[in-house]
Design a protein around this motif. Structure first.
Motif, mmCIF file in Angstrom:
data_model
loop_
_atom_site.group_PDB
_atom_site.id
_atom_site.type_symbol
_atom_site.label_atom_id
_atom_site.label_comp_id
_atom_site.label_asym_id
_atom_site.label_seq_id
_atom_site.Cartn_x
_atom_site.Cartn_y
_atom_site.Cartn_z
ATOM 1 N N LYS A 64 1.028 -1.260 -0.202
ATOM 2 C CA LYS A 64 0.108 0.175 0.117
ATOM 3 C C LYS A 64 0.927 1.044 0.116
ATOM 4 C CE LYS A 64 -4.034 -2.200 1.865
ATOM 5 N NZ LYS A 64 -3.832 -3.336 1.365
ATOM 6 N N ILE A 65 0.503 2.282 -0.823
ATOM 7 C CA ILE A 65 1.296 3.484 -0.848
ATOM 8 C C ILE A 65 0.433 4.531 -0.672
ATOM 9 C CG2 ILE A 65 2.349 4.953 -2.595
ATOM 10 C CD1 ILE A 65 3.041 2.616 -4.149
ATOM 11 N N VAL A 66 0.826 5.649 0.140
ATOM 12 C CA VAL A 66 0.032 6.775 0.483
ATOM 13 C C VAL A 66 0.484 7.984 -0.209
ATOM 14 C CG1 VAL A 66 -0.729 8.308 2.367
ATOM 15 C CG2 VAL A 66 -0.756 6.061 2.762
ATOM 16 N N HIS A 67 -0.168 8.795 -0.934
ATOM 17 C CA HIS A 67 0.363 9.948 -1.734
ATOM 18 C C HIS A 67 -0.477 11.199 -1.026
ATOM 19 C CE1 HIS A 67 1.239 12.769 -4.943
ATOM 20 N NE2 HIS A 67 -0.032 13.254 -5.039
ATOM 21 N N GLN A 68 0.458 11.905 -0.254
ATOM 22 C CA GLN A 68 -0.002 12.978 0.428
ATOM 23 C C GLN A 68 -0.143 14.309 -0.394
ATOM 24 O OE1 GLN A 68 2.105 14.094 3.952
ATOM 25 N NE2 GLN A 68 0.486 15.344 4.887
ATOM 26 N N LEU A 69 -1.388 14.715 -0.234
ATOM 27 C CA LEU A 69 -1.683 16.188 -1.252
ATOM 28 C C LEU A 69 -1.013 17.315 -0.250
ATOM 29 C CD1 LEU A 69 -5.432 15.195 -2.048
ATOM 30 C CD2 LEU A 69 -3.276 14.743 -3.534
ATOM 31 N N ASN A 70 -1.071 18.637 -1.033
ATOM 32 C CA ASN A 70 -0.586 19.646 -0.541
ATOM 33 C C ASN A 70 -1.527 20.158 0.746
ATOM 34 O OD1 ASN A 70 1.422 20.010 -2.108
ATOM 35 N ND2 ASN A 70 0.308 21.257 -3.697
ATOM 36 N N ASN A 71 -2.694 19.755 0.866
ATOM 37 C CA ASN A 71 -3.598 20.282 1.897
ATOM 38 C C ASN A 71 -3.451 19.264 3.326
ATOM 39 O OD1 ASN A 71 -5.015 18.037 1.142
ATOM 40 N ND2 ASN A 71 -6.935 19.231 0.705
ATOM 41 N N ILE A 100 -4.538 10.060 -0.617
ATOM 42 C CA ILE A 100 -4.993 9.084 -1.305
ATOM 43 C C ILE A 100 -4.147 7.591 -0.823
ATOM 44 C CG2 ILE A 100 -5.877 8.031 -3.381
ATOM 45 C CD1 ILE A 100 -5.672 10.980 -4.446
ATOM 46 N N LEU A 101 -4.998 6.683 -0.661
ATOM 47 C CA LEU A 101 -4.378 5.423 -0.301
ATOM 48 C C LEU A 101 -4.729 4.594 -1.561
ATOM 49 C CD1 LEU A 101 -3.140 3.336 1.779
ATOM 50 C CD2 LEU A 101 -5.487 2.700 2.364
ATOM 51 N N TYR A 102 -3.294 3.966 -2.200
ATOM 52 C CA TYR A 102 -3.237 3.062 -3.302
ATOM 53 C C TYR A 102 -2.679 1.685 -3.090
ATOM 54 C CZ TYR A 102 -3.381 7.214 -6.212
ATOM 55 O OH TYR A 102 -3.644 8.657 -6.643
ATOM 56 N N GLU A 103 -3.128 0.766 -3.663
ATOM 57 C CA GLU A 103 -2.597 -0.742 -3.570
ATOM 58 C C GLU A 103 -2.202 -1.195 -4.672
ATOM 59 O OE1 GLU A 103 -4.032 -5.140 -2.010
ATOM 60 O OE2 GLU A 103 -5.484 -3.774 -2.736
#
Length: 46
Positions: A8-15, A19-22
């Motif tokens: 699982k990968i978490v992409h952190q947004l500027n705010n 978003i959690l991806y698999e």
């Protein structure tokens, strides 16, 4: 960094949200969106 199917990968947004991806076995689209994360949820993945 090497990732495997099921990781699982978490992409952190500027705010601060994210978003959690698999990682899946798909050559066209190897990432599947699991869910969006609040700021608190992103911190729990760190």
């Amino acid at each position: 960094m090497i990732v495997k199917t099921g990781d699982k990968i978490v992409h952190q947004l500027n705010n601060g949200e994210g978003i959690l991806y698999e990682v899946v076995e798909d050559l066209i689209n190897p990432l599947r969106i699991i869910k969006t994360l609040s700021k608190n949820e992103v911190n729990s993945y760190k």
